[in-house]
Design a protein around this motif. Sequence first.
Motif, PDB file in Angstrom:
ATOM      1  N   ASP A 178     -90.962 -17.466 -13.683  1.00  0.00           N
ATOM      2  CA  ASP A 178     -89.937 -18.346 -13.375  1.00  0.00           C
ATOM      3  C   ASP A 178     -88.295 -18.284 -13.501  1.00  0.00           C
ATOM      4  OD1 ASP A 178     -92.620 -19.764 -12.273  1.00  0.00           O
ATOM      5  OD2 ASP A 178     -92.322 -21.228 -13.904  1.00  0.00           O
ATOM      6  N   VAL A 179     -88.224 -17.626 -14.602  1.00  0.00           N
ATOM      7  CA  VAL A 179     -86.821 -17.302 -14.906  1.00  0.00           C
ATOM      8  C   VAL A 179     -86.613 -16.049 -14.088  1.00  0.00           C
ATOM      9  CG1 VAL A 179     -85.254 -16.145 -16.728  1.00  0.00           C
ATOM     10  CG2 VAL A 179     -86.836 -18.403 -17.410  1.00  0.00           C
ATOM     11  N   ALA A 180     -87.290 -15.164 -13.998  1.00  0.00           N
ATOM     12  CA  ALA A 180     -86.871 -13.916 -13.011  1.00  0.00           C
ATOM     13  C   ALA A 180     -86.699 -14.412 -11.604  1.00  0.00           C
ATOM     14  CB  ALA A 180     -88.028 -12.949 -13.072  1.00  0.00           C
ATOM     15  N   SER A 181     -87.606 -15.129 -11.227  1.00  0.00           N
ATOM     16  CA  SER A 181     -87.356 -15.744  -9.854  1.00  0.00           C
ATOM     17  C   SER A 181     -86.190 -16.503  -9.671  1.00  0.00           C
ATOM     18  CB  SER A 181     -88.540 -16.686  -9.437  1.00  0.00           C
ATOM     19  OG  SER A 181     -89.777 -15.968  -9.389  1.00  0.00           O
ATOM     20  N   THR A 182     -85.779 -17.136 -10.603  1.00  0.00           N
ATOM     21  CA  THR A 182     -84.519 -17.962 -10.661  1.00  0.00           C
ATOM     22  C   THR A 182     -83.286 -17.160 -10.542  1.00  0.00           C
ATOM     23  OG1 THR A 182     -85.658 -19.971 -11.519  1.00  0.00           O
ATOM     24  CG2 THR A 182     -83.219 -19.959 -11.692  1.00  0.00           C
ATOM     25  N   VAL A 183     -83.281 -16.150 -11.349  1.00  0.00           N
ATOM     26  CA  VAL A 183     -82.275 -14.895 -11.511  1.00  0.00           C
ATOM     27  C   VAL A 183     -82.191 -14.443 -10.244  1.00  0.00           C
ATOM     28  CG1 VAL A 183     -81.516 -12.902 -12.955  1.00  0.00           C
ATOM     29  CG2 VAL A 183     -82.362 -14.890 -14.139  1.00  0.00           C
ATOM     30  N   VAL A 184     -82.985 -14.034  -9.660  1.00  0.00           N
ATOM     31  CA  VAL A 184     -83.163 -13.452  -8.367  1.00  0.00           C
ATOM     32  C   VAL A 184     -82.503 -14.285  -7.263  1.00  0.00           C
ATOM     33  CG1 VAL A 184     -84.455 -12.265  -6.494  1.00  0.00           C
ATOM     34  CG2 VAL A 184     -85.106 -11.534  -8.791  1.00  0.00           C
ATOM     35  N   GLU A 185     -82.962 -15.357  -7.222  1.00  0.00           N
ATOM     36  CA  GLU A 185     -82.576 -16.466  -6.312  1.00  0.00           C
ATOM     37  C   GLU A 185     -80.763 -16.726  -6.549  1.00  0.00           C
ATOM     38  OE1 GLU A 185     -84.503 -20.309  -6.338  1.00  0.00           O
ATOM     39  OE2 GLU A 185     -86.370 -18.960  -5.975  1.00  0.00           O
ATOM     40  N   THR A 213     -78.471 -14.445  -8.123  1.00  0.00           N
ATOM     41  CA  THR A 213     -77.921 -13.287  -7.623  1.00  0.00           C
ATOM     42  C   THR A 213     -77.856 -13.353  -6.150  1.00  0.00           C
ATOM     43  OG1 THR A 213     -79.079 -12.141  -9.776  1.00  0.00           O
ATOM     44  CG2 THR A 213     -77.975 -10.844  -7.869  1.00  0.00           C
ATOM     45  N   GLN A 214     -78.869 -13.523  -5.499  1.00  0.00           N
ATOM     46  CA  GLN A 214     -78.680 -13.270  -3.919  1.00  0.00           C
ATOM     47  C   GLN A 214     -77.880 -14.572  -3.411  1.00  0.00           C
ATOM     48  OE1 GLN A 214     -82.831 -13.993  -2.862  1.00  0.00           O
ATOM     49  NE2 GLN A 214     -83.285 -11.662  -2.870  1.00  0.00           N
ATOM     50  N   GLU A 215     -77.905 -15.691  -4.042  1.00  0.00           N
ATOM     51  CA  GLU A 215     -76.765 -16.723  -3.470  1.00  0.00           C
ATOM     52  C   GLU A 215     -75.302 -16.212  -3.898  1.00  0.00           C
ATOM     53  OE1 GLU A 215     -77.586 -20.449  -5.316  1.00  0.00           O
ATOM     54  OE2 GLU A 215     -79.766 -20.520  -4.578  1.00  0.00           O
ATOM     55  N   THR A 216     -75.159 -15.738  -5.077  1.00  0.00           N
ATOM     56  CA  THR A 216     -73.929 -15.208  -5.592  1.00  0.00           C
ATOM     57  C   THR A 216     -73.514 -13.919  -4.506  1.00  0.00           C
ATOM     58  OG1 THR A 216     -74.295 -15.734  -7.669  1.00  0.00           O
ATOM     59  CG2 THR A 216     -72.552 -14.288  -7.499  1.00  0.00           C
ATOM     60  N   ALA A 217     -74.248 -13.282  -4.206  1.00  0.00           N
ATOM     61  CA  ALA A 217     -73.956 -12.233  -3.537  1.00  0.00           C
ATOM     62  C   ALA A 217     -73.510 -12.540  -2.036  1.00  0.00           C
ATOM     63  CB  ALA A 217     -75.130 -11.086  -3.293  1.00  0.00           C
ATOM     64  N   LYS A 218     -74.161 -13.407  -1.682  1.00  0.00           N
ATOM     65  CA  LYS A 218     -74.050 -14.112  -0.175  1.00  0.00           C
ATOM     66  C   LYS A 218     -72.851 -14.822  -0.059  1.00  0.00           C
ATOM     67  CE  LYS A 218     -75.238 -14.999   4.109  1.00  0.00           C
ATOM     68  NZ  LYS A 218     -75.227 -14.166   5.143  1.00  0.00           N
ATOM     69  N   THR A 219     -72.652 -15.543  -1.010  1.00  0.00           N
ATOM     70  CA  THR A 219     -71.348 -16.032  -1.416  1.00  0.00           C
ATOM     71  C   THR A 219     -70.245 -15.304  -1.280  1.00  0.00           C
ATOM     72  OG1 THR A 219     -72.316 -18.007  -2.339  1.00  0.00           O
ATOM     73  CG2 THR A 219     -70.116 -17.924  -2.424  1.00  0.00           C
TER      74      THR A 219
END
Length: 123
Positions: A13-20, A22-28
């Motif tokens: 769950d933590v790994a999935s949250t980190v990936v999400e 990170t993707q949001e930050t990269a997109k922003t």
Amino acid sequence: MGFLDKIKQQATDVASTVVEKTQETAKTGQLQMQLRSLKSEEKEALADLGVALMALGDVPAALSDQAGAVRSARERIAAKEAEIADVRESDDAPMGGSAETVESDAEEVVEAPQSSGEDEPTA
């Protein structure tokens, strides 16, 4: 093994949250860079519009204040460029009527290598 399964699920769950995140930050970040690029494009277009408008000579009354500010800035720029040219000319003029520079009077001094002291003449 229930305890290990629970820890494994939490780690997933933590790994999935980190990936999400990170993707949001990269997109922003990517969107912010695109926005900066668009704002820069807008600034250049506005500058081009201003140059074209000033070239017309007859500026609409609604823009007379802005045109006056541009003219004033151009006058100050011209005055500063003239001041810089005057300073450069005075720097190029010889001082004291002499055409010689410091470099023309300079001589290179070459020092002889020093020995260990045994061969030095005694006075």
